[in-house]
Design an enzyme around this catalytic site. Structure first.
Site, mmCIF file in Angstrom:
data_model
loop_
_atom_site.group_PDB
_atom_site.id
_atom_site.type_symbol
_atom_site.label_atom_id
_atom_site.label_comp_id
_atom_site.label_asym_id
_atom_site.label_seq_id
_atom_site.Cartn_x
_atom_site.Cartn_y
_atom_site.Cartn_z
ATOM 1 N N PRO A 82 71.586 11.104 -47.564
ATOM 2 C CA PRO A 82 71.052 12.250 -48.322
ATOM 3 C C PRO A 82 69.819 12.848 -47.675
ATOM 4 O O PRO A 82 68.911 12.135 -47.237
ATOM 5 C CB PRO A 82 70.732 11.645 -49.685
ATOM 6 C CG PRO A 82 71.718 10.536 -49.822
ATOM 7 C CD PRO A 82 71.860 9.957 -48.439
ATOM 8 N N CYS A 83 69.824 14.190 -47.630
ATOM 9 C CA CYS A 83 68.816 14.869 -46.817
ATOM 10 C C CYS A 83 67.815 15.668 -47.636
ATOM 11 O O CYS A 83 66.877 16.217 -47.077
ATOM 12 C CB CYS A 83 69.507 15.807 -45.834
ATOM 13 S SG CYS A 83 70.526 17.079 -46.613
ATOM 14 N N GLN A 84 67.979 15.730 -48.972
ATOM 15 C CA GLN A 84 67.090 16.598 -49.742
ATOM 16 C C GLN A 84 65.621 16.247 -49.533
ATOM 17 O O GLN A 84 64.758 17.113 -49.531
ATOM 18 C CB GLN A 84 67.428 16.523 -51.239
ATOM 19 C CG GLN A 84 68.794 17.072 -51.591
ATOM 20 C CD GLN A 84 69.861 15.995 -51.554
ATOM 21 O OE1 GLN A 84 69.753 15.023 -50.826
ATOM 22 N NE2 GLN A 84 70.918 16.183 -52.333
ATOM 23 N N SER A 85 65.337 14.966 -49.353
ATOM 24 C CA SER A 85 63.945 14.534 -49.206
ATOM 25 C C SER A 85 63.312 15.057 -47.928
ATOM 26 O O SER A 85 62.100 15.165 -47.829
ATOM 27 C CB SER A 85 63.876 13.008 -49.192
ATOM 28 O OG SER A 85 64.537 12.471 -50.301
ATOM 29 N N PHE A 86 64.138 15.352 -46.920
ATOM 30 C CA PHE A 86 63.601 15.716 -45.612
ATOM 31 C C PHE A 86 63.712 17.204 -45.312
ATOM 32 O O PHE A 86 63.211 17.671 -44.310
ATOM 33 C CB PHE A 86 64.347 14.941 -44.518
ATOM 34 C CG PHE A 86 64.278 13.455 -44.691
ATOM 35 C CD1 PHE A 86 63.071 12.787 -44.598
ATOM 36 C CD2 PHE A 86 65.413 12.717 -44.956
ATOM 37 C CE1 PHE A 86 63.002 11.412 -44.760
ATOM 38 C CE2 PHE A 86 65.359 11.342 -45.111
ATOM 39 C CZ PHE A 86 64.140 10.690 -45.018
#
Length: 317
Positions: A82-86
């Site tokens: 999951p990429c939302q944090s980055f």
């Protein structure tokens, strides 16, 4: 055949790409020497789409609940964690990167690598990963993968340079247990020509009012466009700007790509979004709502881009 385990499989963009054997915009992407022995994701709608399109089935499961020792033996571990944090887009709240719960999920890949020691892994994430946490997140992630026993090649790839009609930049990390494999591998060379957006569009969508913005929405955008730099009408002769998971809520006051048909603005249909992402036409999405389709498509890895990376790996095995 090399066996593949796919974590965070979503609707199957990475998996379609690594398997190959599909047509896209008149080009055949050959079947590759890989088979998927296990796939999982925690999104029931993405899993529904996945299981409509593959002969093997993915499991609805939170990756944190997977016991690494119970996974089937495999040669390659896949993970578009999951990429939302980055993401550079996700600035509100500010990027927490690996301090955030979702940002920690790459540790689940590390856990599997340590336990199963597959020959390779392929991880994918947004460009923002390179700068997250004052550029501290990415070196830390590489270090964790290295400590699991892997030599790593990484590269920022732009999908538009690999036959996809979309300017989508993503970081690919390819890990090798054996140094000989690491030494032989090279990322694929970019292709000489770019595919224009016009080849991904569906003329049928021009006949359906539900894809067009209301006059009120257009008026609101035009009033503030000069100072807001919004209303991103796409050049049909160029690759499209990046499409995202929130296409269902696309706004003329946002930075999302939109189309101008005559004098009218419209959004992409889900089928067009899938085309822009390089899913073949026979890949089915319509067992879930439009909103769920947009989300699954926007979160996916473009199959054609993944095919090029997987093909480069296939050349050394």
């Amino acid at each position: 055949m090399l066996r593949v385990t796919s974590l965070f499989c979503g609707c199957g963009g990475m998996d379609k790409g690594i398997l190959g054997g599909f047509d896209y915009l008149g080009h055949y992407y050959a079947k590759l020497p890989f088979e998927i022995v296990y796939a999982a994701d925690n999104d029931p709608y993405a899993i529904k789409i996945y299981n409509d399109n593959f002969t093997h089935h993915a499991e609805l499961k939170d990756v944190r609940d997977i016991m690494a020792h119970e996974l089937p033996d495999h040669d390659i571990l896949l993970g578009g964690f999951p990429c939302q944090s980055f993401s550079i887009v996700a600035q509100n709240p500010p990027r927490l990167g690996y301090k955030d719960e979702k940002g920690k999920l790459f540790f689940e890949m590390v856990k599997v690598l340590k336990e199963k020691q597959p020959r390779f892994f392929i991880a994918e994430n947004v460009k923002g990963l390179l700068s997250a946490n004052n550029k501290q997140a990415f070196p830390m992630i590489l270090r964790e993968f290295e400590q699991a026993g892997y030599h790593i090649h990484y590269k920022l790839l732009n999908a538009s340079e690999y036959g996809v009609p979309q300017k989508r930049e993503r970081v690919f990390m390819v890990g090798f247990r054996d140094f000989d494999d690491y030494f032989k591998f090279q990322f694929p060379s970019m292709l000489p020509e770019r595919v224009p957006l016009k080849f991904a569009l569906d003329a049928q969508a021009n006949l359906d009012e539900k894809w067009f913005f209301s006059p009120k929405a257009v008026e609101g955008m035009l009033r503030v466009r000069a100072k807001m730099n919004k209303g991103r009408v796409q050049d049909l002769e160029q690759p499209c700007n990046t499409i995202s998971a929130h296409l269902a809520k696309v706004s003329l006051n946002g930075t999302d790509p939109v189309l101008m048909i005559g004098e009218r603005y419209r959004r992409f249909s889900p089928r067009e979004a899938a085309n822009i992402q390089s899913f073949p036409l026979d890949f089915q999405f319509d067992s879930v709502s439009d909103n769920r389709q947009y989300r699954a498509i926007g979160n996916a890895v473009p199959p054609v881009l993944m095919w090029h990376v997987a093909n480069a790996l296939a050349e050394i095995v």
